[in-house]
Write an enzyme that holds these catalytic residues in place. Structure first.
Site, mmCIF file in Angstrom:
data_model
loop_
_atom_site.group_PDB
_atom_site.id
_atom_site.type_symbol
_atom_site.label_atom_id
_atom_site.label_comp_id
_atom_site.label_asym_id
_atom_site.label_seq_id
_atom_site.Cartn_x
_atom_site.Cartn_y
_atom_site.Cartn_z
ATOM 1 N N GLY A 35 0.803 -1.214 0.000
ATOM 2 C CA GLY A 35 0.000 0.000 0.000
ATOM 3 C C GLY A 35 0.835 1.262 0.000
ATOM 4 N N PRO B 258 4.946 -5.673 -1.856
ATOM 5 C CA PRO B 258 4.834 -4.489 -2.713
ATOM 6 C C PRO B 258 4.619 -4.877 -4.169
ATOM 7 C CG PRO B 258 7.129 -4.906 -2.178
ATOM 8 C CD PRO B 258 6.321 -5.889 -1.373
ATOM 9 N N ARG C 251 -6.753 2.903 -15.480
ATOM 10 C CA ARG C 251 -6.718 3.553 -14.177
ATOM 11 C C ARG C 251 -7.365 4.952 -14.160
ATOM 12 N NH1 ARG C 251 -2.802 4.939 -11.621
ATOM 13 N NH2 ARG C 251 -3.344 4.194 -9.525
ATOM 14 N N TYR D 120 -10.255 4.627 -11.543
ATOM 15 C CA TYR D 120 -9.909 5.149 -10.227
ATOM 16 C C TYR D 120 -9.772 6.672 -10.186
ATOM 17 C CZ TYR D 120 -8.321 0.298 -9.474
ATOM 18 O OH TYR D 120 -8.242 -1.064 -9.380
ATOM 19 N N CYS E 267 -14.678 3.432 -28.094
ATOM 20 C CA CYS E 267 -16.055 3.914 -28.212
ATOM 21 C C CYS E 267 -16.726 3.906 -26.841
ATOM 22 C CB CYS E 267 -16.829 3.049 -29.205
ATOM 23 S SG CYS E 267 -18.451 3.728 -29.596
ATOM 24 N N GLU E 268 -16.199 4.718 -25.964
ATOM 25 C CA GLU E 268 -16.701 5.010 -24.623
ATOM 26 C C GLU E 268 -16.122 6.377 -24.260
ATOM 27 O OE1 GLU E 268 -18.601 3.136 -22.655
ATOM 28 O OE2 GLU E 268 -18.526 1.197 -23.691
ATOM 29 N N TYR F 93 -0.542 -2.006 -12.866
ATOM 30 C CA TYR F 93 -1.960 -2.069 -13.220
ATOM 31 C C TYR F 93 -2.235 -1.354 -14.535
ATOM 32 C CZ TYR F 93 -1.804 -3.514 -8.426
ATOM 33 O OH TYR F 93 -1.453 -4.165 -7.270
#
Length: 414
Positions: A224, A266, A304, A308, A334-335, A362
């Protein structure tokens, strides 16, 4: 230290020319620097680093980790298979399921992986099936909330992850009933926590619980650790954290009566800042209210920002001295597909190459083939040489597994 414009002395734009766009590029030196920084923060304890494979799942990245003496944490059997391909022994692989099918748990046990039990029903099933023959680690939910976006917090009371600490008596009952050997305790509060205080809160929960289990070999405090996504970002002070955790862990081991291993997992901390997503500019599109830079990538390659609300710095590699101009940088999916809004960049022109920074964690591992788009190639810069570590998807890759059923000639039965 490498800059976005040169990675280990290689001009970044030449990588775009050589390998094509879009392209993920990782700097091995930065990964190794992060590993060394982590170790330096925890001098004086029996430290073991377990790389969270999900952050960047590539065979060559896992081999690099193994070369650096870093072990692995996996969340699926396929991740474990890849770790085995990279040369890891089963005992070096921590398997942390989260509601996984029992058949997969059984396969992980057959493989000899270390099992991190995430729920009371799973603990019961492991005990009923294997008794004392399969040692386990217990993943505890400490009811600690801290960090960034709620979607990446995993230690709060309403999270699906871990066995609530409030069920302490139930855990002990199941363990005693089946004679289960508990070799480790685990806690993971989630990503982007801001101070050592959060870790110490989770640690105190495990230190207290440890009195129930005399056979512990390690304690695993997950990860984290916050990295900087923009100038001035707060980051986890690793020196402060290392000093505080090492002192607290040493005192605990003295009370427990012997030295245990101190584990961390990690992922983002090790690989995020090593990664650069290189994209090409297709169109610069003027609207009355804003100017769009439309690139040859999108949420299918880096989700991401949309998932997020994550911030990623964007660098114009082709025109760094251009006139500062405000843009929305958007993708070709197409979004609604936005990398950045109202971002000031040196003037962007069609054909320019942009680098989306901090894309090592990620990024590719959450990429998809949405809109039937190919996933990018991946390149690792190691000791001054660019190595292709994943080929770009072809159309054949995208259609592999599809079954061509001749529906027009199917006989309908009434």
């Amino acid at each position: 230290m490498s800059s976005p414009y040169h990675l280990q002395g290689i001009p970044t734009t030449t990588l775009a020319d050589e390998f094509g766009l879009p392209l993920y590029v990782y700097d091995a030196d930065r990964i190794i620097d992060q590993i060394n920084q982590f170790r330096a923060a925890f001098r004086g304890v029996n430290l073991k680093i377990k790389y969270a494979t999900k952050a960047l799942t590539n065979l060559s990245i896992l081999k690099l980790m193994r070369m650096q003496g870093v072990e692995v944490d996996v969340v699926s059997v396929n991740e474990a298979r890849l770790a085995r391909m990279a040369g890891y022994a089963p005992g070096q692989i921590m398997y942390t399921p989260s509601g996984n099918a029992w058949t997969e748990i059984e396969e992980a046990i057959r493989m000899g992986l270390r099992l991190n039990v995430d729920s009371l029903p799973l603990l019961e099933q492991v005990g009923e099936t294997y008794g004392s023959s399969v040692p386990v680690c217990l993943r505890i939910n400490p009811s600690v909330a801290d960090g960034g976006n709620l979607k990446i917090q995993t230690g709060h009371a309403d999270s699906k992850f871990g066995i609530p600490h409030a069920l302490r008596a139930d855990i002990a009952r199941v363990v005693a009933h089946y004679g289960i050997v508990v070799e480790g305790l685990h806690v993971h509060t989630g990503s982007d926590f801001k101070s050592a205080r959060t870790f110490l809160q989770g640690a105190e929960v495990l230190f207290d619980l440890a009195g129930d289990y005399p056979d512990l070999q390690f304690m695993d405090f997950g990860s984290g650790f916050k990295v900087a996504y923009r100038e001035g970002d707060h980051v986890t002070d690793m020196a402060e954290l290392g000093a505080a955790m090492s002192e607290a862990f040493g005192a605990f081991c003295a009370r427990y009566g012997r030295e245990l291993e101190l584990w961390f997992e990690p992922g983002k901390f090790l690989v995020s800042e090593s990664g650069h997503l290189l994209v090409g500019v297709n169109v610069v599109k003027q609207h009355p209210t804003r100017t769009f830079v439309q690139v040859d990538s999108g949420l299918n390659h880096l989700i991401r920002p949309m998932m997020y609300d994550a911030y990623h710095e964007i660098v114009n590699l082709s025109n760094p001295a251009g006139t500062p101009t405000t843009y929305d940088v958007v993708g070709y999916i197409c979004e609604t597909d936005t990398f950045a809004t109202n971002r000031v960049l040196p003037e962007v022109r069609p054909g320019d190459v942009l680098s989306i920074e901090n894309a090592g964690a990620y990024g590719f591992s959450m990429a998809s083939t949405y809109n039937l788009r190919s996933r990018p190639a991946e390149v690792l810069i190691y000791e001054g040489t660019a190595h292709l570590i994943r080929q770009r998807d072809t159309f054949e890759d995208l259609t592999r597994g599809m079954v061509d059923v001749d529906l027009l000639n199917t006989v309908e039965t009434i």
